[in-house]
Design a protein around this motif. Structure first.
Motif, PDB file in Angstrom:
ATOM      1  N   ASP A 121     -13.135   3.234   1.840  1.00 57.76           N
ATOM      2  CA  ASP A 121     -11.928   2.870   1.750  1.00 57.76           C
ATOM      3  C   ASP A 121     -11.724   1.446   2.187  1.00 57.76           C
ATOM      4  O   ASP A 121     -11.104   1.011   3.262  1.00 57.76           O
ATOM      5  N   LEU A 154      -2.886   3.702  13.653  1.00 56.65           N
ATOM      6  CA  LEU A 154      -1.982   4.097  12.430  1.00 56.65           C
ATOM      7  C   LEU A 154      -0.919   5.204  12.771  1.00 56.65           C
ATOM      8  O   LEU A 154       0.210   5.153  12.371  1.00 56.65           O
ATOM      9  N   THR A 169      -7.072  -6.568  -0.571  1.00 55.19           N
ATOM     10  CA  THR A 169      -5.565  -6.153  -0.288  1.00 55.19           C
ATOM     11  C   THR A 169      -4.740  -6.633  -1.499  1.00 55.19           C
ATOM     12  O   THR A 169      -4.960  -7.479  -2.169  1.00 55.19           O
ATOM     13  N   SER A 203      -6.629   1.717  10.598  1.00 55.45           N
ATOM     14  CA  SER A 203      -6.932   0.546   9.705  1.00 55.45           C
ATOM     15  C   SER A 203      -7.633  -0.691  10.158  1.00 55.45           C
ATOM     16  O   SER A 203      -7.533  -0.864  11.488  1.00 55.45           O
ATOM     17  N   PRO A 257      -6.213   8.807   7.510  1.00 55.53           N
ATOM     18  CA  PRO A 257      -7.007   7.891   8.683  1.00 55.53           C
ATOM     19  C   PRO A 257      -6.392   7.781   9.626  1.00 55.53           C
ATOM     20  O   PRO A 257      -5.241   7.734   9.990  1.00 55.53           O
ATOM     21  N   PHE A 303     -10.035   1.553   5.922  1.00 52.80           N
ATOM     22  CA  PHE A 303      -9.333   2.565   6.424  1.00 52.80           C
ATOM     23  C   PHE A 303     -10.339   3.850   7.111  1.00 52.80           C
ATOM     24  O   PHE A 303     -11.301   3.702   5.974  1.00 52.80           O
ATOM     25  N   MET A 318      -8.895  -5.034   3.615  1.00 49.81           N
ATOM     26  CA  MET A 318      -8.453  -4.163   4.722  1.00 49.81           C
ATOM     27  C   MET A 318      -9.526  -2.946   4.501  1.00 49.81           C
ATOM     28  O   MET A 318     -10.211  -2.629   3.323  1.00 49.81           O
ATOM     29  N   HIS A 370       0.913  -1.105   0.063  1.00 51.13           N
ATOM     30  CA  HIS A 370       0.058  -0.067  -0.089  1.00 51.13           C
ATOM     31  C   HIS A 370       1.082   1.265   0.045  1.00 51.13           C
ATOM     32  O   HIS A 370       1.846   1.104   0.468  1.00 51.13           O
ATOM     33  N   SER A 373       0.414   5.866   7.273  1.00 47.64           N
ATOM     34  CA  SER A 373      -1.050   5.549   7.090  1.00 47.64           C
ATOM     35  C   SER A 373      -1.299   4.084   6.613  1.00 47.64           C
ATOM     36  O   SER A 373      -2.602   4.081   6.276  1.00 47.64           O
ATOM     37  N   ALA A 374      -0.523   3.271   6.817  1.00 47.06           N
ATOM     38  CA  ALA A 374      -0.745   2.202   5.958  1.00 47.06           C
ATOM     39  C   ALA A 374       0.281   0.955   6.436  1.00 47.06           C
ATOM     40  O   ALA A 374       1.231   1.546   6.998  1.00 47.06           O
TER      41      ALA A 374
END
Length: 543
Positions: free
Chosen positions: A167, A388, A171, A341, A338, A328, A326, A114, A520-521
Motif C-alpha cells: 500500500d 493513525l 496520492t 501512514s 494500518p 500505509f 503515501m 482517501h 486510518s487515513a
C-alpha cells in the motif's frame, strides 16, 4: 501581505445579512462537511461562515497552500503548552491551522482524498451503503492523482514495494487540471445556490423560551454587532474546534467546566472530551545528494508558471500539493487497519530559507539556528511517520465565557508510551526504506547531526529517537472526536447516530468532531462521506 489585502477587500464587499427571518436549515461552517450539506439540501438554506470569500485564482495554486497558514484565512489556533512533547517548538505549542475562509480547511490542506478503512465509519453505516454514499459525494468532486509528481516520490513508492509493502502509492487529490478544487467550486452550478452569509462569527445556539432543550436559531457577530437568525434545523459543521466551542458557549457541555467559566449548563454532556489527532515527526530528517528541481527558482520559472496556467500543468511544481505519495503499514500484519501512514514531503522546511515555513511550524529560534539552518543549500525531504490511532487523548475547553477568545486546546500528545513506541517503529521503517535500491539512487541518509536537547543519547538508539520525537512532535492537522457520536446509553456520547445532539431538539453536529476514533487515513474523505450521508438522510425523510 497579499492575503491581508485580499482579506480586507473581501470583508469590504461582503457585508450582507440574512434575507429571511426563518430558514429550513441553518448551517454553521463552510468546510468539507458544511459545504457538502449546504449544496445538497433543498428549501431555504442559510450557510454562515466566519471567514471571507477568498475567491482568487492564487488561492487555487496548490504549492502556495503554506502561505495561507498564519494568514487572515486561518483561525491561527495554537495548542496549550505540552508537558512531554513539542519541546522543540516555541512555548511547547503546536500551531493548528484551521480555515477561516469560504470553503474552510479544505482551502488550506494538502487536498489529499482517501476513503480510509471500513473500521473508520462502521459505527455509522454498513459497508455497502457507505460505498453508495461515497459515490454520491465523488460525483461532484474531481479526484485523481496529482498533476505534478516529484522524482523522489517514484523512488518512495518503488522503495516501499521493494520492502514488501503493497500500500505505497501516489496520492489522490481533489483537483481540477492541477488546481485546488473544493465543493465551493460547484456553487455556481447549483440550480438553487444556498444563501451565504460570510464574516459571520457564530457565538451560540438560541433556544425556545418555553422549551429550553429545543434549538431555534443562532446568534452571530457581523459588522461589529450581534444578530439573531432562526431556523427549523440548526447544523453545526464548524469542525473539531469550532463545533464544540459553540456548544459550550450555548451551555451544552461538562457542567463542572461550564460553571468554571460562568456559563449556565443547559445539558451536561462530555463536549470537548475525546480529542484525538494524527501525530507525526521527522521534518527535514532525510538528506539527499542531488536536487529535485523544487527550489524557489524552479517554482517561479516562467515556463513552469505558464505550464500551470495555460497548459496541462503536468510539469509544473505549482501543482505540487505538498505530499505526492503515501504508504500505509500494519506493524502487526494480522491487524485489520494500518498503524502508520508515511507521507512524503519533497519540499523541506528549509526551502524558503526560514522566511515562513519555520514560523508556521513554530520552531524555536535556537533549534532553527543549530539544526535546520546549517542544512540550507542541501536537499532535504521529509518522510513523516503518521500515528493513525493514537492512544493519547486530549480535551478542548473554553478560556472564558467570551466567545471571541480562542479555546484551550490540549491534545495531550504522547501521554501514552505506546504512541512513542509506534513512532519509533516508523522511524526504523524509514531507515530501511532509504536503504532500498530505489532510494539509494538519491543518496538518501538520515541527518547525522544530534538534535538539540538530545545530545546525551547515542545516535540511532531508541532513547535518542524517543528524545527526538518528544522534541519534534508535530500535528498532521487531523483533529477529531470532540463531539463523539455513539449510542444514547453511552455516557461518552455527545451526538447520536442520526447526528442530533443528545437530548436537544433540532440541533445537529455533522463534521470531524463526531468521529469517535482517529481514522486510518487523512480524514477529509470520511468527513465528506458523513456529510453526504446526512444530506441523503434529510432528503429521504423530508415530506
Amino acid at each position: 501581505f497579499y492575503t491581508l489585502i485580499l482579506f480586507n477587500c473581501q470583508k469590504f464587499f461582503d457585508q450582507s445579512l440574512p434575507k429571511y427571518d426563518i430558514y429550513d436549515y441553518i448551517i454553521v461552517g463552510s468546510g468539507s462537511a458544511g459545504s457538502t450539506i449546504a449544496s445538497g439540501l433543498k428549501g431555504k438554506v442559510l450557510l454562515l461562515e466566519a471567514g471571507s470569500n477568498g475567491d482568487n485564482f492564487l488561492l487555487n495554486i496548490p504549492i502556495l497552500q503554506p502561505l495561507l497558514q498564519g494568514s487572515p484565512f486561518d483561525w491561527n489556533f495554537k495548542t496549550s503548552s505540552q508537558e512531554n512533547s513539542c519541546l522543540a517548538l516555541q512555548e511547547n505549542q503546536n500551531s493548528w491551522p484551521i480555515g477561516k475562509i469560504f470553503g474552510g480547511t479544505h482551502q488550506l490542506n494538502n487536498m489529499i482524498y482517501h476513503r480510509g478503512h471500513y473500521d473508520d465509519y462502521k459505527w455509522l453505516i454498513d459497508k455497502k451503503k457507505a460505498e453508495k454514499v461515497y459515490k454520491d459525494y465523488e460525483e461532484n468532486i474531481p479526484i485523481d492523482q496529482g498533476k505534478f509528481v516529484s522524482i523522489i516520490s517514484t523512488a518512495f513508492v518503488e522503495g516501499g514495494k521493494e520492502m514488501g509493502f503493497e500500500d505505497f502509492s501516489y496520492t489522490n487529490l481533489t483537483h481540477l487540471n492541477g488546481g485546488r478544487f473544493t465543493q465551493i467550486n460547484n456553487w455556481n452550478k447549483l440550480e438553487n445556490s444556498p444563501e451565504t452569509c460570510l464574516n459571520a462569527i457564530v457565538s451560540r445556539v438560541l433556544f425556545d423560551e418555553k422549551n429550553p432543550k429545543k434549538a431555534i436559531g443562532v446568534e452571530f457577530l457581523k459588522k461589529g454587532k450581534l444578530h439573531n437568525v432562526y431556523g427549523r434545523k440548526i447544523i453545526l459543521s464548524a469542525g473539531t474546534v469550532g463545533s464544540p466551542k459553540i456548544l459550550l458557549h450555548s451551555g451544552i457541555g461538562p457542567e463542572e467546566h461550564l460553571t468554571e467559566v460562568r456559563i449556565k449548563c443547559r445539558e451536561n454532556l462530555p463536549v470537548g472530551e475525546n480529542l484525538q489527532d494524527h501525530v507525526t515527526t521527522g521534518l527535514d530528517l532525510i538528506i539527499l545528494n542531488q536536487t529535485l528541481g523544487l527550489s524557489i527558482n524552479d517554482i517561479v520559472n516562467p515556463f513552469k508558471v505558464a505550464d500551470f496556467f495555460w497548459f496541462n500543468g503536468d510539469g509544473s511544481p505549482l501543482a505540487l500539493a505538498g505530499c505526492d505519495a503515501m504508504g500505509f503499514v500494519k506493524l502487526n500484519r494480522s491487524n485489520e487497519v494500518p498503524d502508520l501512514s508515511f507521507m512524503l514531503l519533497p519540499v523541506g522546511l528549509i526551502a524558503d530559507y526560514g522566511l515562513h515555513l519555520r514560523k508556521i511550524t513554530n520552531i524555536r529560534d535556537e533549534v532553527w539556528e543549530k539544526y535546520f539552518k546549517p542544512l540550507i543549500g542541501q536537499t532535504t525531504i521529509s518522510i513523516l511517520p503518521v500515528l493513525l490511532h493514537p492512544k493519547s487523548k486530549g480535551t478542548l475547553r473554553l478560556k472564558s465565557k467570551n466567545f471571541l477568545d480562542s479555546p484551550v486546546i490540549n491534545p495531550n500528545y504522547l501521554d501514552n508510551k505506546d504512541d512513542i513506541r509506534k513512532l519509533i517503529s516508523g522511524i526504523r521503517i524509514i531507515e530501511k526504506l532509504i536503504e532500498t535500491p530505489s532510494m539509494k539512487k538519491f543518496g538518501a541518509e538520515i541527518n547525522p547531526k544530534h538534535f538539540p536537547g538530545c545530545e546525551n543519547f547515542f545516535l540511532d538508539s531508541n532513547d535518542y529517537w524517543e528524545c527526538y520525537i518528544r522534541h519534534m512532535t508535530m500535528t498532521m492537522f487531523h483533529p477529531v472526536g470532540t463531539c463523539k457520536a455513539g449510542n444514547y446509553e453511552d455516557t461518552s456520547t455527545v451526538v447520536l447516530k442520526n447526528f442530533q445532539v443528545k437530548n436537544i431538539e433540532n440541533l445537529f453536529v455533522v463534521d470531524g468532531s463526531i468521529i469517535p476514533q482517529s481514522p486510518s487515513a487523512n480524514p477529509h474523505g470520511v468527513i465528506a462521506m458523513i456529510a453526504q450521508k446526512f444530506v441523503n438522510d434529510m432528503i429521504s425523510t423530508s415530506p
